[in-house]
Motif scaffolding. Structure first.
Motif, PDB file in Angstrom:
ATOM      1  N   MET A 163     -11.758  26.537   6.877  1.00  0.00           N
ATOM      2  CA  MET A 163     -11.716  25.398   5.781  1.00  0.00           C
ATOM      3  C   MET A 163     -10.781  24.359   5.895  1.00  0.00           C
ATOM      4  N   GLU A 164     -11.296  23.061   5.565  1.00  0.00           N
ATOM      5  CA  GLU A 164     -10.397  22.114   5.639  1.00  0.00           C
ATOM      6  C   GLU A 164     -10.261  21.473   4.095  1.00  0.00           C
ATOM      7  N   PHE A 165      -9.227  21.291   3.328  1.00  0.00           N
ATOM      8  CA  PHE A 165      -9.040  20.746   2.274  1.00  0.00           C
ATOM      9  C   PHE A 165      -8.281  19.560   2.370  1.00  0.00           C
ATOM     10  N   VAL A 166      -8.706  18.634   1.358  1.00  0.00           N
ATOM     11  CA  VAL A 166      -7.804  17.289   1.437  1.00  0.00           C
ATOM     12  C   VAL A 166      -7.553  16.653  -0.121  1.00  0.00           C
ATOM     13  N   ALA A 167      -6.348  16.451  -0.327  1.00  0.00           N
ATOM     14  CA  ALA A 167      -6.094  15.566  -1.458  1.00  0.00           C
ATOM     15  C   ALA A 167      -5.277  14.470  -1.153  1.00  0.00           C
ATOM     16  N   GLY A 194     -18.218  27.849  19.379  1.00  0.00           N
ATOM     17  CA  GLY A 194     -17.341  28.968  19.004  1.00  0.00           C
ATOM     18  C   GLY A 194     -17.254  29.125  17.423  1.00  0.00           C
ATOM     19  N   GLU A 195     -16.298  30.008  16.988  1.00  0.00           N
ATOM     20  CA  GLU A 195     -16.229  30.222  15.723  1.00  0.00           C
ATOM     21  C   GLU A 195     -14.929  29.588  15.007  1.00  0.00           C
ATOM     22  N   SER A 196     -14.233  28.999  16.049  1.00  0.00           N
ATOM     23  CA  SER A 196     -13.194  28.280  15.478  1.00  0.00           C
ATOM     24  C   SER A 196     -13.683  26.841  14.500  1.00  0.00           C
ATOM     25  N   TYR A 197     -12.857  26.443  13.942  1.00  0.00           N
ATOM     26  CA  TYR A 197     -13.099  25.395  12.978  1.00  0.00           C
ATOM     27  C   TYR A 197     -13.185  24.142  13.934  1.00  0.00           C
ATOM     28  N   TRP A 198     -12.212  23.910  14.893  1.00  0.00           N
ATOM     29  CA  TRP A 198     -12.304  22.974  15.710  1.00  0.00           C
ATOM     30  C   TRP A 198     -13.209  22.968  17.171  1.00  0.00           C
ATOM     31  N   SER A 199     -13.918  24.168  17.046  1.00  0.00           N
ATOM     32  CA  SER A 199     -15.018  24.251  18.200  1.00  0.00           C
ATOM     33  C   SER A 199     -16.151  23.403  18.294  1.00  0.00           C
ATOM     34  N   ARG A 200     -16.168  22.638  19.380  1.00  0.00           N
ATOM     35  CA  ARG A 200     -17.237  21.808  19.816  1.00  0.00           C
ATOM     36  C   ARG A 200     -17.601  21.928  21.041  1.00  0.00           C
ATOM     37  N   PRO A 201     -18.880  21.565  21.240  1.00  0.00           N
ATOM     38  CA  PRO A 201     -19.993  20.861  20.618  1.00  0.00           C
ATOM     39  C   PRO A 201     -20.305  21.607  19.332  1.00  0.00           C
ATOM     40  N   GLU A 202     -20.916  20.779  18.449  1.00  0.00           N
ATOM     41  CA  GLU A 202     -21.934  21.157  17.231  1.00  0.00           C
ATOM     42  C   GLU A 202     -23.058  20.605  17.138  1.00  0.00           C
ATOM     43  N   LEU A 203     -24.196  21.173  17.062  1.00  0.00           N
ATOM     44  CA  LEU A 203     -25.498  20.531  16.843  1.00  0.00           C
ATOM     45  C   LEU A 203     -25.965  21.095  15.445  1.00  0.00           C
ATOM     46  N   ARG A 204     -25.934  20.309  14.509  1.00  0.00           N
ATOM     47  CA  ARG A 204     -26.059  20.219  13.188  1.00  0.00           C
ATOM     48  C   ARG A 204     -27.615  19.955  12.689  1.00  0.00           C
ATOM     49  N   ARG A 251       0.889  -1.033   0.083  1.00  0.00           N
ATOM     50  CA  ARG A 251      -0.057  -0.105  -0.297  1.00  0.00           C
ATOM     51  C   ARG A 251       0.965   1.234  -0.039  1.00  0.00           C
ATOM     52  N   LEU A 252       0.655   2.284  -0.729  1.00  0.00           N
ATOM     53  CA  LEU A 252       1.412   3.525  -0.893  1.00  0.00           C
ATOM     54  C   LEU A 252       0.152   4.528  -0.793  1.00  0.00           C
ATOM     55  N   ARG A 253       0.646   5.398   0.124  1.00  0.00           N
ATOM     56  CA  ARG A 253      -0.211   6.591   0.248  1.00  0.00           C
ATOM     57  C   ARG A 253       0.318   7.959   0.159  1.00  0.00           C
ATOM     58  N   ILE A 254      -0.296   8.907  -0.370  1.00  0.00           N
ATOM     59  CA  ILE A 254       0.318  10.240  -0.347  1.00  0.00           C
ATOM     60  C   ILE A 254      -0.976  11.129  -0.119  1.00  0.00           C
ATOM     61  N   PHE A 255      -0.618  12.201   0.593  1.00  0.00           N
ATOM     62  CA  PHE A 255      -1.911  12.846   1.215  1.00  0.00           C
ATOM     63  C   PHE A 255      -1.399  14.351   1.391  1.00  0.00           C
ATOM     64  N   ASN A 256      -2.322  15.204   1.396  1.00  0.00           N
ATOM     65  CA  ASN A 256      -2.114  16.676   1.972  1.00  0.00           C
ATOM     66  C   ASN A 256      -3.428  16.999   2.674  1.00  0.00           C
ATOM     67  N   ASP A 257      -3.397  17.670   3.959  1.00  0.00           N
ATOM     68  CA  ASP A 257      -4.438  17.843   4.634  1.00  0.00           C
ATOM     69  C   ASP A 257      -4.100  19.313   5.211  1.00  0.00           C
ATOM     70  N   LEU A 258      -5.091  20.304   4.772  1.00  0.00           N
ATOM     71  CA  LEU A 258      -4.820  21.620   5.141  1.00  0.00           C
ATOM     72  C   LEU A 258      -6.078  22.079   5.749  1.00  0.00           C
ATOM     73  N   VAL A 259      -6.021  22.665   6.996  1.00  0.00           N
ATOM     74  CA  VAL A 259      -6.935  23.458   7.744  1.00  0.00           C
ATOM     75  C   VAL A 259      -6.428  24.904   7.978  1.00  0.00           C
ATOM     76  N   ILE A 260      -7.300  25.767   7.452  1.00  0.00           N
ATOM     77  CA  ILE A 260      -7.098  27.109   7.631  1.00  0.00           C
ATOM     78  C   ILE A 260      -8.177  28.067   8.461  1.00  0.00           C
ATOM     79  N   GLN A 261      -7.439  29.108   8.972  1.00  0.00           N
ATOM     80  CA  GLN A 261      -8.582  30.209   9.673  1.00  0.00           C
ATOM     81  C   GLN A 261      -7.923  31.636   9.448  1.00  0.00           C
ATOM     82  N   PRO A 262      -8.211  31.658   8.021  1.00  0.00           N
ATOM     83  CA  PRO A 262      -7.673  33.172   7.970  1.00  0.00           C
ATOM     84  C   PRO A 262      -8.377  34.440   8.627  1.00  0.00           C
TER      85      PRO A 262
END
Length: 418
Positions: free
Chosen positions: A297-301, A365-375, A280-291
């Motif tokens: 936003m999170e972006f994954v390839a 809260g406003e952060s991407y990682w803020s929890r709890p979330e009720l969706r 198994r070969l895996r290559i990835f990029n995971d980006l989390v930003i809070q400008p």
């Protein structure tokens, strides 16, 4: 008998929760955990449906999780030596159900281990023995622990060594024997001895570090195979208020994680029936930003190629993004768009699936990682004819979409960690 066992386990969960809550503010003890739960329905008027290609892939999870899961427990100092060495115990339970109601899910022990902290000869490191979660960073949007070294064993953690920290642990995986059902004679063993070496925090550029992990897996049964894996990750902090992780991983035989206890995760032992032709070969990029305070936003390839003599070669590629905008401190609007493609070993048409979710969210809260979330969410899935069988097979609601190539689900979900 089953009812009495369930009552006993339920009482154990309640005891763990009450003990943790009672001492959550105690400086010597802490209660932590994770919970996701919810309910929904599909355009086919049945249970909530989830859109996934199954196999060795992972699905985009916002508004696309049809299961329920809890894990939690308590960490407390058990004893302290006169010289300041501290012995700390951790005990967690978890419960999982592949559906919205997990009230009768069977609780199991997730963690039970003891650490020794403050030992002079470990240069700031920690010694431990027991069952634990161990070195398992993830791509949150996919719920993919791209490396997972969980297990039962022992070792030395985060010993100061040069500019970073070194760790060594040994685990016993798949610890069972194989017997002839007629004669009762032991034929072989599924067990494997796994050694893990990790080095974390090697500085390589401004705000950038390298982490590396190696697994060496020794099969303990006859006619079984050894394996290994190597993973290297570059972590870049302070990227538009967030961070970026780029990873390259390669596994051989049971080092691929295929056929292991859960999800084919790289790191822990997969099936020792797998030979060196299985890779198994895996290559990835995971980006989390809070400008900005409001926008994140999170972006994954990701690309993952699985090869074997028997199964041929199959490649999973995926691109996805989750933009989040916080209108107020306690209200967000989230969207998630992900598309995946899986090639078939026989050279047939590739499987394709695209999933889109819109989720208004009440949040802490406003952060991407803020929890709890009720969706609340609306999720739409679209796939090609070649993927129809895979989507039906991996849907917890069964093959409800038949020969259709699209579907919709709606629902509500809670996610929190604490």
């Amino acid at each position: 008998m089953k009812y009495s066992k369930l009552r006993g386990m339920s009482a154990l969960v309640a005891l763990a929760l009450s003990a943790g809550m009672a001492h959550a503010s105690d400086a010597e003890g802490e209660f932590h955990g994770y919970l996701r739960a919810g309910a929904g329905s599909s355009s086919e008027k049945g249970p909530q449906s989830c859109f996934d290609l199954g196999g060795n892939t992972m699905k985009y999870r916002l508004g696309n999780e049809c299961d329920s899961y809890f894990e939690g427990g308590y960490t407390k100092e058990l004893a302290k030596s006169a010289n300041g060495v501290s012995f700390v115990g951790t005990f967690w339970l978890d419960a999982y159900k592949n559906g919205s109601d997990f009230g009768n899910a069977k609780p199991e022990i997730a963690k039970a281990y003891v650490e020794a902290k403050g030992l002079d000869f470990l240069n700031g490191g920690v010694a431990w023995i027991g069952k634990r979660y161990y070195f398992r960073p993830d791509i949150h949007m996919l719920d993919l622990q791209y490396i997972n070294l969980n297990g039962t064993g022992g070792g030395f953690d985060k010993i100061g060594f040069g500019p970073g920290k070194a760790s060594y642990a040994i685990f016993k995986d798949n610890d069972s024997n194989v017997f002839d059902p007629k004669t009762g004679k032991q034929l072989s063993s599924d067990a494997a001895l796994r050694q893990n070496f990790a080095y974390e925090g090697l500085p390589v550029n401004q705000d950038g570090t390298i982490d590396a992990a190696v697994s060496l897996i020794s099969a303990q049964g006859t006619d079984r195979h050894n394996g290994w894996q190597l993973s290297v990750f570059h972590k870049q902090d302070k990227v538009f208020g967030g961070s970026n992780t780029f990873g390259i991983q390669y596994g051989v035989g049971p080092g691929t994680g295929v056929g292991g206890p859960c999800c084919g995760r790289i790191g822990s032992s997969g099936s020792t029936l797998l030979g060196s032709d299985v890779t198994r070969l895996r290559i990835f990029n995971d980006l989390v930003i809070q400008p900005t305070r409001q926008f994140s936003m999170e972006f994954v390839a990701l690309m993952q190629r699985d090869k074997s003599n028997a199964g041929g070669s199959s490649t999973w590629t995926t691109l996805g993004t989750r933009p989040v905008y916080a209108f107020t401190q306690n209200f967000k609007l989230q969207a998630e768009l992900g598309t995946s493609r899986v090639t078939q070993p026989n050279g047939g048409e590739a499987l394709r699936l695209t999933k889109l979710t819109i989720a208004p969210t009440i949040t802490m809260g406003e952060s991407y990682w803020s929890r709890p979330e009720l969706r609340a969410f609306v999720t739409y899935g679209k796939w090609n004819n070649a993927a129809t069988a895979a989507v039906n097979a991996s849907n917890n609601s069964g093959p409800v979409y038949g020969n259709n190539t699209s579907g919709t689900s709606v629902g509500i979900q809670l996610e929190t960690w604490f």
